[in-house]
Design a protein around this motif. Structure first.
Motif, PDB file in Angstrom:
ATOM      1  N   GLU A  18       1.040  -1.195   0.183  1.00  0.00           N
ATOM      2  CA  GLU A  18      -0.325   0.233  -0.742  1.00  0.00           C
ATOM      3  C   GLU A  18       1.079   1.126  -0.085  1.00  0.00           C
ATOM      4  O   GLU A  18       0.779   2.200  -0.686  1.00  0.00           O
ATOM      5  CB  GLU A  18      -1.045  -0.068   1.617  1.00  0.00           C
ATOM      6  N   ILE A  19       2.334   1.561   0.605  1.00  0.00           N
ATOM      7  CA  ILE A  19       2.558   2.334   1.226  1.00  0.00           C
ATOM      8  C   ILE A  19       3.532   2.610  -0.606  1.00  0.00           C
ATOM      9  O   ILE A  19       3.114   4.035  -0.782  1.00  0.00           O
ATOM     10  CB  ILE A  19       3.583   2.547   1.965  1.00  0.00           C
ATOM     11  N   LYS A  20       3.785   1.321  -1.084  1.00  0.00           N
ATOM     12  CA  LYS A  20       4.658   1.856  -2.364  1.00  0.00           C
ATOM     13  C   LYS A  20       3.843   2.239  -3.318  1.00  0.00           C
ATOM     14  O   LYS A  20       4.196   3.475  -4.344  1.00  0.00           O
ATOM     15  CB  LYS A  20       5.085   0.597  -2.574  1.00  0.00           C
ATOM     16  N   GLU A  21       2.708   1.964  -3.355  1.00  0.00           N
ATOM     17  CA  GLU A  21       1.237   2.277  -3.951  1.00  0.00           C
ATOM     18  C   GLU A  21       0.839   3.694  -4.370  1.00  0.00           C
ATOM     19  O   GLU A  21       0.951   4.681  -5.299  1.00  0.00           O
ATOM     20  CB  GLU A  21      -0.471   1.642  -4.526  1.00  0.00           C
ATOM     21  N   GLU A  22       1.045   4.427  -2.713  1.00  0.00           N
ATOM     22  CA  GLU A  22       0.527   6.064  -2.716  1.00  0.00           C
ATOM     23  C   GLU A  22       1.494   6.710  -3.146  1.00  0.00           C
ATOM     24  O   GLU A  22       1.525   8.013  -3.165  1.00  0.00           O
ATOM     25  CB  GLU A  22       0.346   5.604  -0.849  1.00  0.00           C
ATOM     26  N   VAL A  23       3.202   6.466  -2.546  1.00  0.00           N
ATOM     27  CA  VAL A  23       4.039   7.014  -3.133  1.00  0.00           C
ATOM     28  C   VAL A  23       4.314   6.781  -4.350  1.00  0.00           C
ATOM     29  O   VAL A  23       4.395   8.463  -5.223  1.00  0.00           O
ATOM     30  CB  VAL A  23       5.457   7.025  -2.153  1.00  0.00           C
ATOM     31  N   MET A  24       3.778   5.856  -5.482  1.00  0.00           N
ATOM     32  CA  MET A  24       3.651   5.969  -6.586  1.00  0.00           C
ATOM     33  C   MET A  24       3.234   6.863  -7.153  1.00  0.00           C
ATOM     34  O   MET A  24       3.284   7.195  -8.071  1.00  0.00           O
ATOM     35  CB  MET A  24       3.185   4.563  -7.262  1.00  0.00           C
ATOM     36  N   ALA A  25       2.024   6.909  -6.282  1.00  0.00           N
ATOM     37  CA  ALA A  25       0.756   7.846  -6.300  1.00  0.00           C
ATOM     38  C   ALA A  25       0.597   9.607  -6.763  1.00  0.00           C
ATOM     39  O   ALA A  25       0.467  10.011  -7.580  1.00  0.00           O
ATOM     40  CB  ALA A  25      -0.895   7.760  -5.860  1.00  0.00           C
ATOM     41  N   PHE A  26       1.597   9.795  -5.757  1.00  0.00           N
ATOM     42  CA  PHE A  26       2.105  10.906  -5.726  1.00  0.00           C
ATOM     43  C   PHE A  26       3.490  11.717  -7.070  1.00  0.00           C
ATOM     44  O   PHE A  26       2.805  12.471  -7.361  1.00  0.00           O
ATOM     45  CB  PHE A  26       2.742  11.435  -3.826  1.00  0.00           C
TER      46      PHE A  26
END
Length: 181
Positions: A18-26
């Motif tokens: 989830e954190i990897k995906e959130e930072v990719m979204a940023f």
């Protein structure tokens, strides 16, 4: 005699899920809103050892040496808190600078210097400032104030643990997760 071929590598901590995906979204948001796509060329990460060249025909030696690195304080707890900036172009998710994280970076740098004769010169000059870049040096200086205003008051707080170091390799276009230790 043919010149040896070199590849580019660096060492980092890479969150999962989830954190990897959130930072990719940023990163995608910065690319869409502010035309800065450079950060999309690598997975979300906290750099522990800056990029370095290594001979392709000695890649196995690099991997074997890195398997020898030992860190006694795994897992390392990481806290991501808000956003910050390296003026005049870089936007990043801020990483709280904890003692175990600083010690990991220092011990890994010392190991790289001893075992592989590789130096982390950038951190020697500026000090270790853990972060996850979301807007890179291709962010135009004229647009930077707008990106800064957009992110500076946004709240973002995540905590996670990490128990391995990732060796990333450049494929000519982008950085890829190559090996975990």
């Amino acid at each position: 005699m043919a010149k040896p071929e070199y590849s580019l590598y660096f060492l980092a901590l890479i969150p999962d899920g989830e954190i990897k995906e959130e930072v990719m979204a940023f990163k995608r948001e910065v690319a869409a809103k502010f035309s800065s796509k450079g950060a999309l060329r690598s997975p979300p990460h906290i750099t522990l050892h800056m990029p370095f060249k290594w001979r392709a025909d000695r890649e196995e030696e690099l991997v074997n040496k890195l398997t020898e690195f030992r860190y006694d304080d795994y897992p390392v707890r990481i806290t991501l808190e808000g956003f910050d900036f390296f003026e005049p172009r870089v936007v990043f998710v801020d990483v709280v600078k904890s003692e175990p994280l600083v010690r990991l970076q220092k011990e890994l740098s010392d190991f790289m210097r001893r075992a592989l004769k590789l130096y982390n010169a950038d951190y020697k000059d500026r000090g270790f400032h853990p972060h996850m870049t979301i807007g890179f040096r291709d962010l135009k200086k004229a647009i930077f104030p707008e990106a800064k205003a957009y992110f500076q008051d946004q709240l973002y707080l995540r905590k996670f643990e990490i128990s391995d170091i990732c060796l990333l390799k450049h494929n000519g276009q982008r950085w890829e997760e190559w090996r975990r230790f």
